[in-house]
Write a protein that holds these residues in place. Sequence first.
Motif, PDB file in Angstrom:
ATOM      1  N   GLY A  64      54.151  75.307 -24.580  1.00  0.00           N
ATOM      2  CA  GLY A  64      55.604  75.451 -24.562  1.00  0.00           C
ATOM      3  C   GLY A  64      56.044  76.213 -23.325  1.00  0.00           C
ATOM      4  O   GLY A  64      55.379  76.203 -22.292  1.00  0.00           O
ATOM      5  N   ASP A  65      57.147  76.909 -23.442  1.00  0.00           N
ATOM      6  CA  ASP A  65      57.756  77.637 -22.326  1.00  0.00           C
ATOM      7  C   ASP A  65      56.877  78.816 -21.923  1.00  0.00           C
ATOM      8  O   ASP A  65      56.705  79.772 -22.674  1.00  0.00           O
ATOM      9  CB  ASP A  65      59.148  78.114 -22.752  1.00  0.00           C
ATOM     10  N   VAL A  66      56.311  78.756 -20.726  1.00  0.00           N
ATOM     11  CA  VAL A  66      55.385  79.785 -20.275  1.00  0.00           C
ATOM     12  C   VAL A  66      56.084  81.132 -20.074  1.00  0.00           C
ATOM     13  O   VAL A  66      55.497  82.186 -20.329  1.00  0.00           O
ATOM     14  CB  VAL A  66      54.613  79.322 -19.021  1.00  0.00           C
ATOM     15  N   THR A  67      57.339  81.128 -19.655  1.00  0.00           N
ATOM     16  CA  THR A  67      58.078  82.375 -19.476  1.00  0.00           C
ATOM     17  C   THR A  67      58.298  83.073 -20.809  1.00  0.00           C
ATOM     18  O   THR A  67      58.116  84.288 -20.934  1.00  0.00           O
ATOM     19  CB  THR A  67      59.430  82.107 -18.789  1.00  0.00           C
ATOM     20  N   ALA A  68      58.664  82.312 -21.818  1.00  0.00           N
ATOM     21  CA  ALA A  68      58.845  82.885 -23.148  1.00  0.00           C
ATOM     22  C   ALA A  68      57.511  83.365 -23.716  1.00  0.00           C
ATOM     23  O   ALA A  68      57.448  84.403 -24.395  1.00  0.00           O
ATOM     24  CB  ALA A  68      59.477  81.853 -24.079  1.00  0.00           C
ATOM     25  N   THR A  69      56.437  82.649 -23.424  1.00  0.00           N
ATOM     26  CA  THR A  69      55.114  83.056 -23.875  1.00  0.00           C
ATOM     27  C   THR A  69      54.720  84.385 -23.231  1.00  0.00           C
ATOM     28  O   THR A  69      54.169  85.266 -23.887  1.00  0.00           O
ATOM     29  CB  THR A  69      54.065  81.974 -23.560  1.00  0.00           C
ATOM     30  N   SER A  71      56.784  86.737 -22.269  1.00  0.00           N
ATOM     31  CA  SER A  71      57.578  87.775 -22.936  1.00  0.00           C
ATOM     32  C   SER A  71      56.992  88.133 -24.292  1.00  0.00           C
ATOM     33  O   SER A  71      56.934  89.304 -24.672  1.00  0.00           O
ATOM     34  CB  SER A  71      59.023  87.308 -23.115  1.00  0.00           C
ATOM     35  N   MET A  72      56.551  87.118 -25.020  1.00  0.00           N
ATOM     36  CA  MET A  72      55.943  87.345 -26.323  1.00  0.00           C
ATOM     37  C   MET A  72      54.646  88.146 -26.178  1.00  0.00           C
ATOM     38  O   MET A  72      54.379  89.065 -26.959  1.00  0.00           O
ATOM     39  CB  MET A  72      55.676  86.004 -27.003  1.00  0.00           C
ATOM     40  N   MET A  73      53.840  87.819 -25.171  1.00  0.00           N
ATOM     41  CA  MET A  73      52.606  88.570 -24.944  1.00  0.00           C
ATOM     42  C   MET A  73      52.918  90.017 -24.553  1.00  0.00           C
ATOM     43  O   MET A  73      52.216  90.935 -24.969  1.00  0.00           O
ATOM     44  CB  MET A  73      51.746  87.894 -23.876  1.00  0.00           C
ATOM     45  N   ALA A  74      53.980  90.227 -23.780  1.00  0.00           N
ATOM     46  CA  ALA A  74      54.373  91.591 -23.400  1.00  0.00           C
ATOM     47  C   ALA A  74      54.711  92.412 -24.639  1.00  0.00           C
ATOM     48  O   ALA A  74      54.293  93.573 -24.759  1.00  0.00           O
ATOM     49  CB  ALA A  74      55.552  91.556 -22.443  1.00  0.00           C
ATOM     50  N   ARG A  75      55.448  91.820 -25.572  1.00  0.00           N
ATOM     51  CA  ARG A  75      55.785  92.535 -26.815  1.00  0.00           C
ATOM     52  C   ARG A  75      54.521  92.855 -27.601  1.00  0.00           C
ATOM     53  O   ARG A  75      54.369  93.961 -28.120  1.00  0.00           O
ATOM     54  CB  ARG A  75      56.753  91.710 -27.664  1.00  0.00           C
ATOM     55  N   HIS A  76      53.619  91.880 -27.694  1.00  0.00           N
ATOM     56  CA  HIS A  76      52.369  92.106 -28.425  1.00  0.00           C
ATOM     57  C   HIS A  76      51.541  93.203 -27.759  1.00  0.00           C
ATOM     58  O   HIS A  76      51.071  94.130 -28.426  1.00  0.00           O
ATOM     59  CB  HIS A  76      51.562  90.807 -28.515  1.00  0.00           C
ATOM     60  N   GLU A 109      46.520  92.373 -15.658  1.00  0.00           N
ATOM     61  CA  GLU A 109      47.559  91.609 -14.978  1.00  0.00           C
ATOM     62  C   GLU A 109      47.549  90.177 -15.476  1.00  0.00           C
ATOM     63  O   GLU A 109      46.490  89.575 -15.628  1.00  0.00           O
ATOM     64  CB  GLU A 109      47.331  91.587 -13.464  1.00  0.00           C
ATOM     65  N   LEU A 110      48.739  89.638 -15.713  1.00  0.00           N
ATOM     66  CA  LEU A 110      48.918  88.240 -16.079  1.00  0.00           C
ATOM     67  C   LEU A 110      49.876  87.633 -15.071  1.00  0.00           C
ATOM     68  O   LEU A 110      50.948  88.193 -14.813  1.00  0.00           O
ATOM     69  CB  LEU A 110      49.484  88.112 -17.488  1.00  0.00           C
ATOM     70  N   LEU A 111      49.501  86.496 -14.499  1.00  0.00           N
ATOM     71  CA  LEU A 111      50.306  85.841 -13.477  1.00  0.00           C
ATOM     72  C   LEU A 111      50.374  84.355 -13.785  1.00  0.00           C
ATOM     73  O   LEU A 111      49.338  83.686 -13.897  1.00  0.00           O
ATOM     74  CB  LEU A 111      49.694  86.056 -12.089  1.00  0.00           C
ATOM     75  N   VAL A 112      51.582  83.845 -13.932  1.00  0.00           N
ATOM     76  CA  VAL A 112      51.765  82.425 -14.227  1.00  0.00           C
ATOM     77  C   VAL A 112      51.261  81.597 -13.049  1.00  0.00           C
ATOM     78  O   VAL A 112      51.595  81.867 -11.897  1.00  0.00           O
ATOM     79  CB  VAL A 112      53.255  82.113 -14.514  1.00  0.00           C
ATOM     80  N   GLY A 113      50.438  80.610 -13.378  1.00  0.00           N
ATOM     81  CA  GLY A 113      49.901  79.708 -12.367  1.00  0.00           C
ATOM     82  C   GLY A 113      50.543  78.344 -12.483  1.00  0.00           C
ATOM     83  O   GLY A 113      51.703  78.210 -12.889  1.00  0.00           O
ATOM     84  N   LEU A 145      46.727  84.852 -28.865  1.00  0.00           N
ATOM     85  CA  LEU A 145      47.634  83.813 -28.363  1.00  0.00           C
ATOM     86  C   LEU A 145      47.317  82.467 -28.998  1.00  0.00           C
ATOM     87  O   LEU A 145      48.224  81.749 -29.423  1.00  0.00           O
ATOM     88  CB  LEU A 145      47.541  83.726 -26.838  1.00  0.00           C
ATOM     89  N   ASP A 146      46.045  82.120 -29.084  1.00  0.00           N
ATOM     90  CA  ASP A 146      45.650  80.854 -29.716  1.00  0.00           C
ATOM     91  C   ASP A 146      46.098  80.802 -31.172  1.00  0.00           C
ATOM     92  O   ASP A 146      46.577  79.776 -31.651  1.00  0.00           O
ATOM     93  CB  ASP A 146      44.140  80.641 -29.626  1.00  0.00           C
ATOM     94  N   GLU A 147      45.936  81.925 -31.878  1.00  0.00           N
ATOM     95  CA  GLU A 147      46.356  81.979 -33.277  1.00  0.00           C
ATOM     96  C   GLU A 147      47.871  81.818 -33.401  1.00  0.00           C
ATOM     97  O   GLU A 147      48.356  81.064 -34.252  1.00  0.00           O
ATOM     98  CB  GLU A 147      45.927  83.308 -33.908  1.00  0.00           C
ATOM     99  N   GLU A 148      48.622  82.498 -32.563  1.00  0.00           N
ATOM    100  CA  GLU A 148      50.087  82.388 -32.588  1.00  0.00           C
ATOM    101  C   GLU A 148      50.529  80.956 -32.300  1.00  0.00           C
ATOM    102  O   GLU A 148      51.427  80.434 -32.954  1.00  0.00           O
ATOM    103  CB  GLU A 148      50.723  83.335 -31.562  1.00  0.00           C
TER     104      GLU A 148
END
Length: 159
Positions: A64-69, A71-76, A109-113, A145-148
Amino acid sequence: MRKLKWILGLVLVLVAMAVFFTLRTPGHLYVNSGEFTDCPARPSCVSSMATDGTHGIAPLRARGDVTATMSMMARHLSSLPGASIEHLGPGYLHVVFVSPKMRFHDDLELLVGDGQMINVRSISRFGYRDFGVNRDRVEALRAWLDEEQSRPDWEQPER
């Protein structure tokens, strides 16, 4: 007496070095350098950009939307013990983890590729070995992330 003073002085210098290297934000981070740098030779780093067995780890995949993902990972990640978000920007996330006993700092660090790929790099600021802590941290994030993303109601995470 002189030997004791020398040993005490050496211990104080080592402690000061540990504090210096642990507390300051490294210049090699993407937020500072603009590059997703390679791991150093020491084994206390993993990266999805590395090609060797010691440092290499698979990137994360968003559904799905990588930007939203992101943000979700940041909250987690911010909810985990010892974690704090240092930088959250378009396509980039930097989290610092502080160990409970020794107060060592690790940088994730996480960087969208390309596409749905999220590059990952996790490194200890101080010390040669990390006893697999950084690799375990990334794999735990991958499992979460896989579980979510495998939940039947998964479509798009909330922004």
